[in-house]
Design a protein around this motif. Structure first.
Motif, PDB file in Angstrom:
ATOM      1  N   ILE A  13       0.868  -1.189   0.000  1.00 59.35           N
ATOM      2  CA  ILE A  13       0.000   0.000   0.000  1.00 59.35           C
ATOM      3  C   ILE A  13       0.895   1.225   0.000  1.00 59.35           C
ATOM      4  N   LEU A  14       0.629   2.130  -0.935  1.00 60.19           N
ATOM      5  CA  LEU A  14       1.380   3.378  -1.033  1.00 60.19           C
ATOM      6  C   LEU A  14       0.423   4.539  -0.834  1.00 60.19           C
ATOM      7  N   GLU A  15       0.817   5.508  -0.012  1.00 59.62           N
ATOM      8  CA  GLU A  15       0.019   6.723   0.156  1.00 59.62           C
ATOM      9  C   GLU A  15       0.761   7.882  -0.495  1.00 59.62           C
ATOM     10  N   ILE A  16      -0.001   8.679  -1.248  1.00 57.27           N
ATOM     11  CA  ILE A  16       0.553   9.855  -1.918  1.00 57.27           C
ATOM     12  C   ILE A  16      -0.236  11.070  -1.462  1.00 57.27           C
ATOM     13  N   ASP A  17       0.472  12.111  -1.024  1.00 58.33           N
ATOM     14  CA  ASP A  17      -0.174  13.392  -0.709  1.00 58.33           C
ATOM     15  C   ASP A  17      -0.078  14.253  -1.956  1.00 58.33           C
ATOM     16  N   ALA A  18      -1.221  14.486  -2.609  1.00 58.92           N
ATOM     17  CA  ALA A  18      -1.243  15.213  -3.881  1.00 58.92           C
ATOM     18  C   ALA A  18      -1.449  16.711  -3.699  1.00 58.92           C
ATOM     19  N   GLY A  19      -1.398  17.194  -2.467  1.00 60.37           N
ATOM     20  CA  GLY A  19      -1.707  18.589  -2.171  1.00 60.37           C
ATOM     21  C   GLY A  19      -1.038  19.614  -3.060  1.00 60.37           C
ATOM     22  N   ASP A  20       0.265  19.518  -3.247  1.00 58.84           N
ATOM     23  CA  ASP A  20       1.001  20.490  -4.068  1.00 58.84           C
ATOM     24  C   ASP A  20       1.626  19.845  -5.293  1.00 58.84           C
ATOM     25  N   VAL A  21       1.059  18.749  -5.751  1.00 55.16           N
ATOM     26  CA  VAL A  21       1.647  17.991  -6.858  1.00 55.16           C
ATOM     27  C   VAL A  21       0.853  18.250  -8.141  1.00 55.16           C
ATOM     28  N   GLN A  22       1.543  18.634  -9.202  1.00 57.09           N
ATOM     29  CA  GLN A  22       0.909  18.828 -10.498  1.00 57.09           C
ATOM     30  C   GLN A  22       0.498  17.481 -11.085  1.00 57.09           C
ATOM     31  N   TYR A  23      -0.461  17.490 -12.005  1.00 58.43           N
ATOM     32  CA  TYR A  23      -1.026  16.247 -12.512  1.00 58.43           C
ATOM     33  C   TYR A  23       0.001  15.340 -13.198  1.00 58.43           C
ATOM     34  N   ARG A  24       0.953  15.873 -13.924  1.00 54.42           N
ATOM     35  CA  ARG A  24       1.933  15.023 -14.606  1.00 54.42           C
ATOM     36  C   ARG A  24       2.798  14.259 -13.608  1.00 54.42           C
ATOM     37  N   GLN A  49      -6.492  17.525 -10.088  1.00 52.47           N
ATOM     38  CA  GLN A  49      -5.454  16.977 -10.964  1.00 52.47           C
ATOM     39  C   GLN A  49      -6.116  16.068 -12.006  1.00 52.47           C
ATOM     40  N   ARG A  50      -5.767  16.285 -13.253  1.00 48.80           N
ATOM     41  CA  ARG A  50      -6.390  15.585 -14.376  1.00 48.80           C
ATOM     42  C   ARG A  50      -5.721  14.242 -14.664  1.00 48.80           C
ATOM     43  N   TYR A  51      -6.458  13.424 -15.400  1.00 45.31           N
ATOM     44  CA  TYR A  51      -5.964  12.178 -15.996  1.00 45.31           C
ATOM     45  C   TYR A  51      -5.518  11.110 -14.989  1.00 45.31           C
ATOM     46  N   ILE A  52      -5.947  11.187 -13.744  1.00 48.51           N
ATOM     47  CA  ILE A  52      -5.542  10.181 -12.760  1.00 48.51           C
ATOM     48  C   ILE A  52      -6.069   8.815 -13.220  1.00 48.51           C
ATOM     49  N   GLY A  53      -5.201   7.856 -13.290  1.00 42.35           N
ATOM     50  CA  GLY A  53      -5.591   6.505 -13.690  1.00 42.35           C
ATOM     51  C   GLY A  53      -5.755   6.299 -15.181  1.00 42.35           C
ATOM     52  N   THR A  54      -5.404   7.284 -15.976  1.00 43.67           N
ATOM     53  CA  THR A  54      -5.562   7.158 -17.421  1.00 43.67           C
ATOM     54  C   THR A  54      -4.629   6.091 -17.978  1.00 43.67           C
ATOM     55  N   ASN A  55      -5.190   5.219 -18.801  1.00 45.27           N
ATOM     56  CA  ASN A  55      -4.458   4.183 -19.536  1.00 45.27           C
ATOM     57  C   ASN A  55      -3.767   3.160 -18.637  1.00 45.27           C
ATOM     58  N   LEU A  56      -4.285   2.959 -17.432  1.00 41.79           N
ATOM     59  CA  LEU A  56      -3.726   1.915 -16.581  1.00 41.79           C
ATOM     60  C   LEU A  56      -4.279   0.573 -17.019  1.00 41.79           C
ATOM     61  N   GLY A  57      -3.420  -0.431 -17.063  1.00 42.33           N
ATOM     62  CA  GLY A  57      -3.851  -1.729 -17.561  1.00 42.33           C
ATOM     63  C   GLY A  57      -3.600  -2.886 -16.609  1.00 42.33           C
ATOM     64  N   LYS A  58      -3.432  -2.602 -15.329  1.00 41.60           N
ATOM     65  CA  LYS A  58      -3.196  -3.669 -14.364  1.00 41.60           C
ATOM     66  C   LYS A  58      -4.260  -3.623 -13.278  1.00 41.60           C
TER      67      LYS A  58
END
Length: 161
Positions: A13-24, A49-58
């Motif tokens: 399990i990984l946690e990411i804080d996206a608070g100040d993170v750009q979408y790319r 933030q846009r495109y989260i999970g785009t083109n994931l295949g797993k």
């Protein structure tokens, strides 16, 4: 006792804080975690933030806390994305397989051109939900809306009808 993935240096399990993170950068972190074998990713403080999970295949589980931007899970093929909040426009755009669960509202063109997978929205959705969805190669896309479908009818109809 440690799991096999922990012994190999992979976080189950990984946690990411996206608070100040750009979408790319956010999407790069997400992809890198999946490639390294992470089974579940929790993303907190998401603010458009846009495109989260785009083109994931797993088959990976992604939990999002906040409001992801446009095209959440677009072109995806297998993951399960759960949003604890609202989702913007284009959620599940052209998705092939997997699940998106939104514990809130979703914007316009939900599931546009989906060829498979399932999308569940607890509350209302915007205009044109499910537009251009179609069965493809034995897969049938499903959209379940717990609230109302907002509509722009008749302003989107062509003149003369």
């Amino acid at each position: 006792m440690r799991t096999d993935t922990e012994q190999m240096g992979v976080q189950p399990i990984l946690e990411i804080d996206a608070g100040d993170v750009q979408y790319r950068e956010l999407n790069t972190r997400l992809r890198n975690a999946i490639v390294s074998g992470t089974e579940k990713i929790v993303i907190r403080n998401v603010h458009g933030q846009r495109y989260i999970g785009t083109n994931l295949g797993k088959p990976v589980e992604v939990e999002i806390y906040g409001t992801p931007g446009n095209d959440l899970g677009a072109f995806m093929d297998g993951p399960r994305i759960t949003v604890h909040g609202n989702a913007e426009d284009g959620c599940g755009n052209t998705m092939n397989n997997g699940e998106i669960i939104v514990h809130g509202r979703a914007g316009d063109i939900l599931g546009m051109s989906a060829r498979g997978g399932k999308i569940f929205v607890r509350d209302d959705v915007g205009c044109r939900a499910g537009i251009h969805m179609k069965e493809s190669k034995g897969k049938k896309p499903v959209v379940v809306i717990g609230g109302q479908l907002r509509t722009s009818w008749p302003s989107t109809w062509p003149a003369g009808l």
